[in-house]
Design a protein around this motif. Structure first.
Motif, PDB file in Angstrom:
ATOM      1  N   SER A 152       0.790   3.681   6.462  1.00 41.35           N
ATOM      2  CA  SER A 152       0.310   2.424   5.891  1.00 41.35           C
ATOM      3  C   SER A 152       0.419   1.289   6.906  1.00 41.35           C
ATOM      4  CB  SER A 152       1.099   2.082   4.622  1.00 41.35           C
ATOM      5  OG  SER A 152       0.791   2.969   3.567  1.00 41.35           O
TER       6      SER A 152
ATOM      7  N   ARG B  37       0.841  -1.209   0.000  1.00 33.90           N
ATOM      8  CA  ARG B  37       0.000   0.000   0.000  1.00 33.90           C
ATOM      9  C   ARG B  37       0.874   1.256   0.000  1.00 33.90           C
ATOM     10  NH1 ARG B  37      -1.870   3.740   3.777  1.00 33.90           N
ATOM     11  NH2 ARG B  37      -4.081   4.349   3.678  1.00 33.90           N
ATOM     12  N   SER B  38       1.942   1.243   0.793  1.00 37.65           N
ATOM     13  CA  SER B  38       2.801   2.427   0.859  1.00 37.65           C
ATOM     14  C   SER B  38       3.479   2.689  -0.481  1.00 37.65           C
ATOM     15  CB  SER B  38       3.850   2.278   1.968  1.00 37.65           C
ATOM     16  OG  SER B  38       4.848   1.334   1.625  1.00 37.65           O
TER      17      SER B  38
ATOM     18  N   THR C 102      -3.170  -0.102   8.231  1.00 37.71           N
ATOM     19  CA  THR C 102      -3.474  -1.447   7.753  1.00 37.71           C
ATOM     20  C   THR C 102      -3.647  -2.405   8.920  1.00 37.71           C
ATOM     21  OG1 THR C 102      -2.282  -1.082   5.676  1.00 37.71           O
ATOM     22  CG2 THR C 102      -2.639  -3.371   6.350  1.00 37.71           C
TER      23      THR C 102
ATOM     24  N   ALA D 194      -4.337  -4.210  -1.002  1.00 36.40           N
ATOM     25  CA  ALA D 194      -3.503  -3.037  -0.729  1.00 36.40           C
ATOM     26  C   ALA D 194      -4.021  -1.819  -1.482  1.00 36.40           C
ATOM     27  CB  ALA D 194      -2.058  -3.319  -1.118  1.00 36.40           C
ATOM     28  N   LEU D 195      -4.372  -1.998  -2.743  1.00 34.28           N
ATOM     29  CA  LEU D 195      -4.885  -0.894  -3.547  1.00 34.28           C
ATOM     30  C   LEU D 195      -6.215  -0.394  -2.989  1.00 34.28           C
ATOM     31  CD1 LEU D 195      -4.016   0.683  -6.068  1.00 34.28           C
ATOM     32  CD2 LEU D 195      -5.319  -0.948  -7.450  1.00 34.28           C
TER      33      LEU D 195
ATOM     34  N   TYR E 215       2.216   1.982  -3.499  1.00 29.90           N
ATOM     35  CA  TYR E 215       1.210   2.593  -4.368  1.00 29.90           C
ATOM     36  C   TYR E 215       1.076   4.090  -4.053  1.00 29.90           C
ATOM     37  CZ  TYR E 215      -0.711  -1.855  -6.170  1.00 29.90           C
ATOM     38  OH  TYR E 215      -0.891  -3.054  -6.821  1.00 29.90           O
TER      39      TYR E 215
ATOM     40  N   MET F  67      -7.170  -0.387  -0.002  1.00 28.00           N
ATOM     41  CA  MET F  67      -7.013   0.252   1.301  1.00 28.00           C
ATOM     42  C   MET F  67      -6.404   1.648   1.203  1.00 28.00           C
ATOM     43  SD  MET F  67      -5.921  -2.900   3.800  1.00 28.00           S
ATOM     44  CE  MET F  67      -6.590  -2.190   5.296  1.00 28.00           C
ATOM     45  N   LEU F  68      -6.128   2.105  -0.010  1.00 30.54           N
ATOM     46  CA  LEU F  68      -5.624   3.467  -0.168  1.00 30.54           C
ATOM     47  C   LEU F  68      -6.685   4.475   0.273  1.00 30.54           C
ATOM     48  CD1 LEU F  68      -3.907   3.298  -3.677  1.00 30.54           C
ATOM     49  CD2 LEU F  68      -2.774   3.412  -1.449  1.00 30.54           C
TER      50      LEU F  68
END
Length: 283
Positions: A120, A30-31, A124, A222-223, A33, A225-226
């Protein structure tokens, strides 16, 4: 300096509580991205890194650095920070819009990478089911100022609470945009080459075995959770249902990872830190 100390954090810290979670593999992705949305930060990586040809090697090196700062002794963490600062000091990149040359260790860029990473991690962990109070979240950000100092930042210039992180994101958002490099990086992060030892090639020669499909699920989580504003920059809608779906996926993955025996999900740095803490507290 005592080579057997508890390091920068130690048992009882919020940092150890958060980084106990194997779900942070989603947080790390996530970080990345998020970081790709900063044109200068992305240019610095693209122009100084071989991440496309050595993606997994770079991942291992990054994970080792983070693990050392979290679980190493103070001497080990400081040595890792010095090595990183020395590498960064030699690196230059060119702004894709202005053509201006800049240093990769520019404090603004270091701050962006630091904030996106620690935000992140803690968000998360919390959204996947780790019980953290608001005070603990603030405590994590405050503790992580020690990590920021290792890369050369002034801790006082780094957000130390959730409110300060929210303010920072609000202030930096006008600088963020979807560039060609960001889009290419996002595609690469979503479908990187999988080492053959981790995959079961299909008859047609494509790496479509279980590890690749599992990775697709992690990348999608991950995407999803942005932050909504980041999803919109990537062309998504940033709807509440997107976040809810990602949260549910993260919670399910966290439960699955919790079923893995501890000796398999804890790395050697974490195991060594716990053994060292046990020795020191027994004295």
């Amino acid at each position: 300096m005592d080579t057997e100390d508890l390091g920068l954090f130690g048992p009882g810290s919020v940092t150890w509580k958060v980084h106990e979670e194997p779900i942070l593999i989603v947080a790390g992705l996530r970080s990345l991205y998020l970081q790709a949305l900063h044109p200068r930060a992305m240019a610095g990586v693209a122009q100084n890194s071989n991440y496309r040809t050595d993606a997994w090697g770079r991942l291992v090196r990054t994970a080792t650095y983070v693990g050392t700062t979290i679980y190493g002794t103070t001497a080990e963490a400081e040595a890792a920070g010095r090595r990183l600062r020395t590498r960064h000091a030699r690196m230059r990149a060119t702004d894709p819009f202005t053509g201006e040359e800049f240093r990769v260790d520019d404090p603004e860029l270091l701050r962006w990478v630091h904030v996106t990473e620690v935000e992140s991690f803690v968000s998360t962990a919390r959204r996947s089911g780790l019980a953290l109070t608001d005070d603990e979240v603030d405590g994590y950000y405050t503790e992580q100022r020690r990590s920021a100092a290792l890369v050369g930042l002034d801790p006082d210039d780094v957000p130390g609470t959730a409110a300060e992180v929210a303010d920072y994101y609000r202030d930096v958002r006008p600088q963020l945009r979807m560039t060609r490099e960001a889009a290419e990086t996002a595609v690469f992060l979503t479908a990187p080459p999988i080492p053959w030892k981790l995959s079961l090639p299909a008859r047609v020669g494509l790496n479509l075995g279980p590890p690749r499909w599992a990775y697709f699920g992690i990348a999608a989580t991950a995407l999803g959770m942005l932050p909504p504003w980041a999803l919109r920059l990537y062309g998504g809608l940033g709807l509440p249902t997107t976040a809810l779906s990602a949260d549910l996926s993260a919670r399910a993955l966290r439960l699955a990872l919790a079923a893995v025996p501890r000796r398999y999900r804890e790395g050697p740095l974490q195991q060594a830190a716990k053994e060292r803490a046990a020795r020191l507290t027994a004295v």
